[in-house]
Design an enzyme around this catalytic site. Structure first.
Site, PDB file in Angstrom:
ATOM      1  N   TYR A 145       0.852  -1.191   0.000  1.00  0.00           N
ATOM      2  CA  TYR A 145       0.000   0.000   0.000  1.00  0.00           C
ATOM      3  C   TYR A 145       0.881   1.231   0.000  1.00  0.00           C
ATOM      4  O   TYR A 145       1.836   1.312   0.778  1.00  0.00           O
ATOM      5  CB  TYR A 145      -0.885  -0.006   1.255  1.00  0.00           C
ATOM      6  CG  TYR A 145      -1.831   1.171   1.377  1.00  0.00           C
ATOM      7  CD1 TYR A 145      -2.895   1.332   0.486  1.00  0.00           C
ATOM      8  CD2 TYR A 145      -1.678   2.119   2.395  1.00  0.00           C
ATOM      9  CE1 TYR A 145      -3.777   2.403   0.615  1.00  0.00           C
ATOM     10  CE2 TYR A 145      -2.559   3.185   2.527  1.00  0.00           C
ATOM     11  CZ  TYR A 145      -3.607   3.329   1.633  1.00  0.00           C
ATOM     12  OH  TYR A 145      -4.470   4.390   1.764  1.00  0.00           O
ATOM     13  N   ASP A 240       9.311   3.030   0.105  1.00  0.00           N
ATOM     14  CA  ASP A 240       8.210   3.621   0.864  1.00  0.00           C
ATOM     15  C   ASP A 240       8.478   3.301   2.337  1.00  0.00           C
ATOM     16  O   ASP A 240       8.192   2.200   2.810  1.00  0.00           O
ATOM     17  CB  ASP A 240       6.879   3.045   0.384  1.00  0.00           C
ATOM     18  CG  ASP A 240       5.697   3.631   1.162  1.00  0.00           C
ATOM     19  OD1 ASP A 240       5.929   4.260   2.218  1.00  0.00           O
ATOM     20  OD2 ASP A 240       4.547   3.448   0.726  1.00  0.00           O
ATOM     21  N   LYS A 268       3.670   8.670   9.220  1.00  0.00           N
ATOM     22  CA  LYS A 268       3.547   8.003  10.524  1.00  0.00           C
ATOM     23  C   LYS A 268       4.539   8.551  11.570  1.00  0.00           C
ATOM     24  O   LYS A 268       4.324   9.656  12.042  1.00  0.00           O
ATOM     25  CB  LYS A 268       3.584   6.494  10.320  1.00  0.00           C
ATOM     26  CG  LYS A 268       2.376   6.120   9.424  1.00  0.00           C
ATOM     27  CD  LYS A 268       2.113   4.689   9.112  1.00  0.00           C
ATOM     28  CE  LYS A 268       0.794   4.617   8.353  1.00  0.00           C
ATOM     29  NZ  LYS A 268       0.756   3.764   7.187  1.00  0.00           N
TER      30      LYS A 268
HETATM   31  C1  LIG Z   1       0.111   4.328   5.844  1.00  0.00           C
HETATM   32  C2  LIG Z   1       0.911   4.138   4.607  1.00  0.00           C
HETATM   33  C3  LIG Z   1       0.842   5.040   3.535  1.00  0.00           C
HETATM   34  C4  LIG Z   1      -0.167   6.142   3.479  1.00  0.00           C
HETATM   35  O1  LIG Z   1       0.022   7.098   4.464  1.00  0.00           O
HETATM   36  P1  LIG Z   1      -1.226   8.043   4.880  1.00  0.00           P
HETATM   37  O2  LIG Z   1      -0.608   9.000   5.834  1.00  0.00           O
HETATM   38  O3  LIG Z   1      -2.248   7.142   5.485  1.00  0.00           O
HETATM   39  O4  LIG Z   1      -1.702   8.692   3.644  1.00  0.00           O
HETATM   40  C5  LIG Z   1       1.717   4.866   2.490  1.00  0.00           C
HETATM   41  N1  LIG Z   1       2.616   3.878   2.479  1.00  0.00           N
HETATM   42  C6  LIG Z   1       2.701   2.983   3.494  1.00  0.00           C
HETATM   43  C7  LIG Z   1       3.735   1.895   3.444  1.00  0.00           C
HETATM   44  C8  LIG Z   1       1.832   3.076   4.572  1.00  0.00           C
HETATM   45  O5  LIG Z   1       1.895   2.158   5.537  1.00  0.00           O
END
Ligand SMILES: *Cc1c(COP(=O)(O)O)cnc(C)c1O
Length: 432
Positions: A145, A240, A268
């Protein structure tokens, strides 16, 4: 005995004004059944719902709360900063300070741009990779994701997988034509895609430790292999690090696993619970971003002072205390061992994937190494197990497709409490 009367009423009321009663789908408990708990406050490793129930928290606001909730230095810094206004839309020195701090902590960061979410960070990184390379396609992995921007909503893991949405209405084929999918940990599939789309692929984006199909670890050689493929084909490697950044080590997965990415995205932990994301990388690439270059990207609230001071305070502390990472990993290993022992006692097959303070378990007799093996886990059993723990005061993510995030506020007593709750929940499982 836990009762949820206030949460029930709050959920009824919320659904009249908010789609599904929640502002993000994974909160809805749809997969595990029941109603989502409405929270009142949290402190350290504990959550308190509006019925006054207390829980040991393994969600940690999906990552940011690495040192626990309402961490005093962070709260006090936000309070002090708020007195001086909540936003300017003009530069502040604090933005440079957090940029310098991150450069000192994370490899391969010459320039960093702040945004407001992980979604924004990832969509901007792909735009930059395309703008820089002049190529349109990119590779992502099944079950990874990268936020909810259109081009990522293919085999997207997390809530998309939890709700079993096959194709997302509103996302056009035109946008996803350029999104190529390979199974996680499958270098041969990546090589095949690269051969089929020679000179068309701008980048590979990957969760270096995956957390959106449950926790799935990169096999030895997988990330190195991606690095080599990118080098051979003039493609950018985008890590990511929205989950892994400042969590797998103070330098994220890059530092922990000793692999260089060209671009990194953050979210995060970087905002300590305020809405922050960032993307970063080498000067040669990052200088294509406006106003230096023509790859446009902007944000009214980007670099917001409250968000920046929260992040700066938390990251400063992580920077000064490398032992926190050792402690976190020890706690995770303790919990993992407890889980394995207690499942063995009940003759219940389980997979526990863990690296550092990211982990999750699967009701599955076979190793979980990609989305297909994750999806083969027993969801119905997980749902019962989840509710067994919830009513015993343990708050897990409400889906087997979500990673658990340990905080350093957890004590060994909290982990023993959790393992005991698992023992009782498994007895309940086998009884019915
Ligand atoms: C949570 C997440 C996102 C998206 O971040 P948001 O702040 O919810 O938009 C993107 N990449 C990874 C790996 C994530 O865990």
């Amino acid at each position: 005995m836990y009762t949820y009367e206030s949460s029930k009423a709050a959920f009824e009321r919320a659904q009249k004004s908010i789609p599904g009663g929640v502002n993000s789908p994974v909160r809805a408990f749809k997969n595990v059944g029941g109603i989502p708990l409405f929270l009142e406050k949290a402190e350290g490793a504990y959550l308190y719902d509006i019925d006054g129930n207390k829980y040991v928290d393994f969600v940690g606001s999906w990552g940011p709360m690495i040192l626990g909730h309402a961490h005093r230095p962070v709260i006090e810094a936000i309070q002090k900063k708020a007195e001086k206004s909540t936003s300017f839309g003009a530069p502040t020195e604090l933005e440079t300070e957090i940029a310098e701090l991150i450069k000192s902590m994370v490899p391969n960061v010459d320039l960093i741009r702040m945004v407001n979410s992980g979604t924004e960070a990832c969509m901007s990184a792909i735009r930059l990779a395309r703008g820089y390379t002049g190529k349109n396609k990119f590779i992502k992995f099944d079950g990874c994701y990268h936020g909810h921007a259109d081009m990522f909503l293919v085999n997207a893991g997390s809530g998309v997988a939890t709700l079993n949405i096959q194709t997302v209405p509103g996302v056009t084929a035109g946008v996803t034509n350029d999104t190529l999918i390979a199974p996680y940990n499958d270098l041969e599939a990546v090589k095949k895609l690269v051969a089929e789309h020679k000179d068309e692929i701008a980048a590979i984006i990957v969760e270096p430790v995956a957390g959106n199909m449950g926790c799935v670890l990169p096999k030895v050689g997988f990330l190195d292999g991606l690095r080599a493929i990118c080098d051979e084909n003039k493609m950018l490697l985008i890590f990511d690090e929205v989950m892994t950044g400042f969590r797998q080590s103070k330098g994220g997965a890059q530092a922990r696993l000793n692999i260089d990415a060209d671009l990194m995205t953050f979210g995060k932990v970087i905002g300590a619970g305020l809405p922050v994301g960032a993307f970063a990388g080498k000067k040669e690439i990052m200088s294509h971003i406006a106003p230096l270059g023509n790859v446009y990207q902007a944000g009214t609230l980007s670099g917001n002072p409250l968000a920046m001071i929260a992040g700066f305070t938390l990251l400063s502390e992580l920077n000064l205390h490398p032992e926190y990472y050792t402690e976190l990993a020890e706690k995770a290993a303790y919990l993992k061992k407890g889980i394995i022992d207690v499942f063995a006692k009940h003759d219940e097959p389980v997979q526990v994937n863990q690296l550092g303070s990211m982990m999750s378990l699967f009701f599955n007799a076979a190793p979980v190494t990609d989305f297909a093996t994750s999806a083969a886990s027993d969801q119905a059993k997980f749902s019962k197990f989840f509710h067994g723990l919830l009513k015993r005061g343990v708050y897990l993510p409400a889906s087997q497709y979500e990673c658990w995030f340990l905080s350093n506020a957890l004590t060994i007593a909290d982990l023993d409490f959790t393992i005991k709750a698992m023992d009782e929940s498994l007895s309940e499982l086998s009884a019915n």
